[in-house]
Design a protein around this motif. Structure first.
Motif, PDB file in Angstrom:
ATOM      1  N   GLY A   1     -33.073   4.055  47.381  1.00 29.78           N
ATOM      2  CA  GLY A   1     -34.524   3.967  47.307  1.00 29.78           C
ATOM      3  C   GLY A   1     -35.060   2.831  48.160  1.00 29.78           C
ATOM      4  N   ALA A   2     -36.011   2.086  47.600  1.00 34.32           N
ATOM      5  CA  ALA A   2     -36.652   0.992  48.335  1.00 34.32           C
ATOM      6  C   ALA A   2     -35.781  -0.261  48.404  1.00 34.32           C
TER       7      ALA A   2
ATOM      8  N   VAL B   1     -22.683   3.314  29.748  1.00 36.31           N
ATOM      9  CA  VAL B   1     -22.300   3.536  31.147  1.00 36.31           C
ATOM     10  C   VAL B   1     -23.426   3.031  32.038  1.00 36.31           C
ATOM     11  N   GLY B   2     -23.083   2.181  33.000  1.00 37.04           N
ATOM     12  CA  GLY B   2     -24.074   1.658  33.923  1.00 37.04           C
ATOM     13  C   GLY B   2     -23.718   1.960  35.363  1.00 37.04           C
ATOM     14  N   GLU B   3     -24.660   1.650  36.259  1.00 32.88           N
ATOM     15  CA  GLU B   3     -24.456   1.875  37.692  1.00 32.88           C
ATOM     16  C   GLU B   3     -24.840   0.623  38.468  1.00 32.88           C
ATOM     17  N   MET B   4     -24.089   0.360  39.535  1.00 28.66           N
ATOM     18  CA  MET B   4     -24.333  -0.816  40.374  1.00 28.66           C
ATOM     19  C   MET B   4     -23.919  -0.497  41.809  1.00 28.66           C
ATOM     20  N   VAL B   5     -24.723  -0.950  42.772  1.00 27.39           N
ATOM     21  CA  VAL B   5     -24.410  -0.780  44.190  1.00 27.39           C
ATOM     22  C   VAL B   5     -23.916  -2.107  44.741  1.00 27.39           C
ATOM     23  N   VAL B   6     -22.760  -2.074  45.421  1.00 23.70           N
ATOM     24  CA  VAL B   6     -22.185  -3.288  46.005  1.00 23.70           C
ATOM     25  C   VAL B   6     -21.651  -2.978  47.406  1.00 23.70           C
ATOM     26  N   HIS B   7     -21.353  -4.018  48.149  1.00 19.48           N
ATOM     27  CA  HIS B   7     -20.667  -3.861  49.431  1.00 19.48           C
ATOM     28  C   HIS B   7     -19.261  -3.327  49.172  1.00 19.48           C
ATOM     29  N   GLU B   8     -18.727  -2.550  50.093  1.00 20.25           N
ATOM     30  CA  GLU B   8     -17.396  -1.975  49.900  1.00 20.25           C
ATOM     31  C   GLU B   8     -16.330  -3.042  49.665  1.00 20.25           C
ATOM     32  N   ASN B   9     -16.480  -4.205  50.304  1.00 16.31           N
ATOM     33  CA  ASN B   9     -15.498  -5.277  50.130  1.00 16.31           C
ATOM     34  C   ASN B   9     -15.631  -5.984  48.775  1.00 16.31           C
ATOM     35  N   ALA B  10     -16.736  -5.738  48.078  1.00 20.47           N
ATOM     36  CA  ALA B  10     -16.966  -6.384  46.779  1.00 20.47           C
ATOM     37  C   ALA B  10     -16.499  -5.519  45.615  1.00 20.47           C
ATOM     38  N   VAL B  11     -16.095  -4.294  45.885  1.00 19.54           N
ATOM     39  CA  VAL B  11     -15.740  -3.372  44.798  1.00 19.54           C
ATOM     40  C   VAL B  11     -14.624  -3.940  43.927  1.00 19.54           C
ATOM     41  N   ARG B  12     -13.535  -4.334  44.553  1.00 18.78           N
ATOM     42  CA  ARG B  12     -12.376  -4.784  43.759  1.00 18.78           C
ATOM     43  C   ARG B  12     -12.694  -6.017  42.920  1.00 18.78           C
ATOM     44  N   PRO B  13     -13.257  -7.095  43.494  1.00 19.40           N
ATOM     45  CA  PRO B  13     -13.573  -8.248  42.639  1.00 19.40           C
ATOM     46  C   PRO B  13     -14.590  -7.942  41.547  1.00 19.40           C
ATOM     47  N   VAL B  14     -15.588  -7.131  41.856  1.00 23.29           N
ATOM     48  CA  VAL B  14     -16.596  -6.799  40.847  1.00 23.29           C
ATOM     49  C   VAL B  14     -15.967  -6.014  39.695  1.00 23.29           C
ATOM     50  N   LEU B  15     -15.113  -5.060  40.003  1.00 18.25           N
ATOM     51  CA  LEU B  15     -14.455  -4.298  38.943  1.00 18.25           C
ATOM     52  C   LEU B  15     -13.581  -5.209  38.082  1.00 18.25           C
TER      53      LEU B  15
ATOM     54  N   ARG C   1     -28.585  -0.823  35.882  1.00 17.13           N
ATOM     55  CA  ARG C   1     -29.186   0.277  36.638  1.00 17.13           C
ATOM     56  C   ARG C   1     -29.323  -0.112  38.104  1.00 17.13           C
ATOM     57  N   VAL C   2     -29.283   0.879  38.980  1.00 14.77           N
ATOM     58  CA  VAL C   2     -29.465   0.588  40.405  1.00 14.77           C
ATOM     59  C   VAL C   2     -30.904   0.162  40.643  1.00 14.77           C
ATOM     60  N   MET C   3     -31.127  -0.636  41.685  1.00 16.05           N
ATOM     61  CA  MET C   3     -32.451  -1.182  41.943  1.00 16.05           C
ATOM     62  C   MET C   3     -33.458  -0.135  42.351  1.00 16.05           C
ATOM     63  N   ALA C   4     -32.998   1.042  42.763  1.00 21.41           N
ATOM     64  CA  ALA C   4     -33.919   2.127  43.118  1.00 21.41           C
ATOM     65  C   ALA C   4     -34.780   2.554  41.931  1.00 21.41           C
ATOM     66  N   GLU C   5     -34.382   2.198  40.712  1.00 21.71           N
ATOM     67  CA  GLU C   5     -35.131   2.585  39.523  1.00 21.71           C
ATOM     68  C   GLU C   5     -36.281   1.631  39.212  1.00 21.71           C
ATOM     69  N   TYR C   6     -36.451   0.595  40.035  1.00 22.98           N
ATOM     70  CA  TYR C   6     -37.501  -0.403  39.797  1.00 22.98           C
ATOM     71  C   TYR C   6     -38.391  -0.557  41.022  1.00 22.98           C
TER      72      TYR C   6
END
Length: 225
Positions: free
Chosen positions: A54-55, A84-98, A115-120
């Protein structure tokens, strides 16, 4: 003979009543409630559909959409249940975030919503809603001259209402979070220096904004900005 007739009459009446009951419509059944997510940490990583950006993304952002990933994962809620939630991250951040959110789940650290920021409409609305999020191509809150680290997708904000940010002008974000400037380990959802969340981020090499001169208790990033 009269006894036999009377007994037969009673039997007939009982059978008739039973038949009437059996033909009555059963009470309507309420819709089946969807099953709760499993009470264990689980996650799924995919590319990010446009509607999930989204924006929060615009032309000229420092990271192209193809280098972003959508994480759908379980988290504990303030109600004690699994969500269950959703989050968008950089591909290199996936492993540390998980790794961090798995540790938070195991420690039963509560997260209000994810929630993803597109919902706000904007970051202010998301913070007021106590939303935990990551990627958002925007300026630093309270300092529009600089681009936020969230624009690179390797920064995470957790429970903003319980973990407010005090900007360079002394303004508290979100405004409804003033009470949480008083830090206490007894307050659910707050982040502290040696708790499970900050320890997990430290283990993956990310830094906490709660140690800044202008504290940002909700904020963790890969490069400390």
């Amino acid at each position: 003979m009269r006894h036999t007739t009377a007994a037969a009459a009673v039997t007939t009446a009982l059978c008739a009543a039973a038949l009437a009951c059996s033909t009555q419509a059963a009470p309507p059944r309420s819709p089946a409630r969807p099953p709760d997510p499993p009470a264990r940490f689980a996650a799924r990583v995919t590319t990010v559909p446009q509607e999930k950006l989204g924006a929060s993304y615009r032309v000229g952002c420092p990271v192209p959409p193809e280098r972003l990933r959508l994480i759908r994962m379980n988290h504990r809620g303030f109600d004690g249940r699994t969500h269950v939630g959703e989050m968008v991250v950089h591909e290199n951040a996936v492993r540390p975030v998980l790794r961090v959110f798995e540790r938070a789940f195991e420690a039963r650290f509560p997260i209000r919503r994810m929630r993803v920021m597109a919902e706000y409409r904007d970051d202010a609305e998301a913070m007021a809603d106590d939303n935990t999020s990551a990627f958002n191509c925007r300026p630093v809150t309270g300092d529009p001259r600089r681009l936020s680290q969230h624009a690179w997708g390797d920064a995470v904000d957790i429970n903003p209402a319980e973990n407010p940010y005090v900007d360079i002008h002394g303004v508290v974000h979100p405004p409804n979070a003033h009470a949480h400037l008083r830090r206490s380990v007894a307050r659910p959802g707050q982040i502290h220096r040696d708790d499970a969340v900050s320890a997990a981020f430290r283990e993956v090499g990310w830094q906490w904004g709660g140690r800044w001169a202008n504290p940002d208790y909700q904020h963790f990033s890969a490069n400390g900005e």
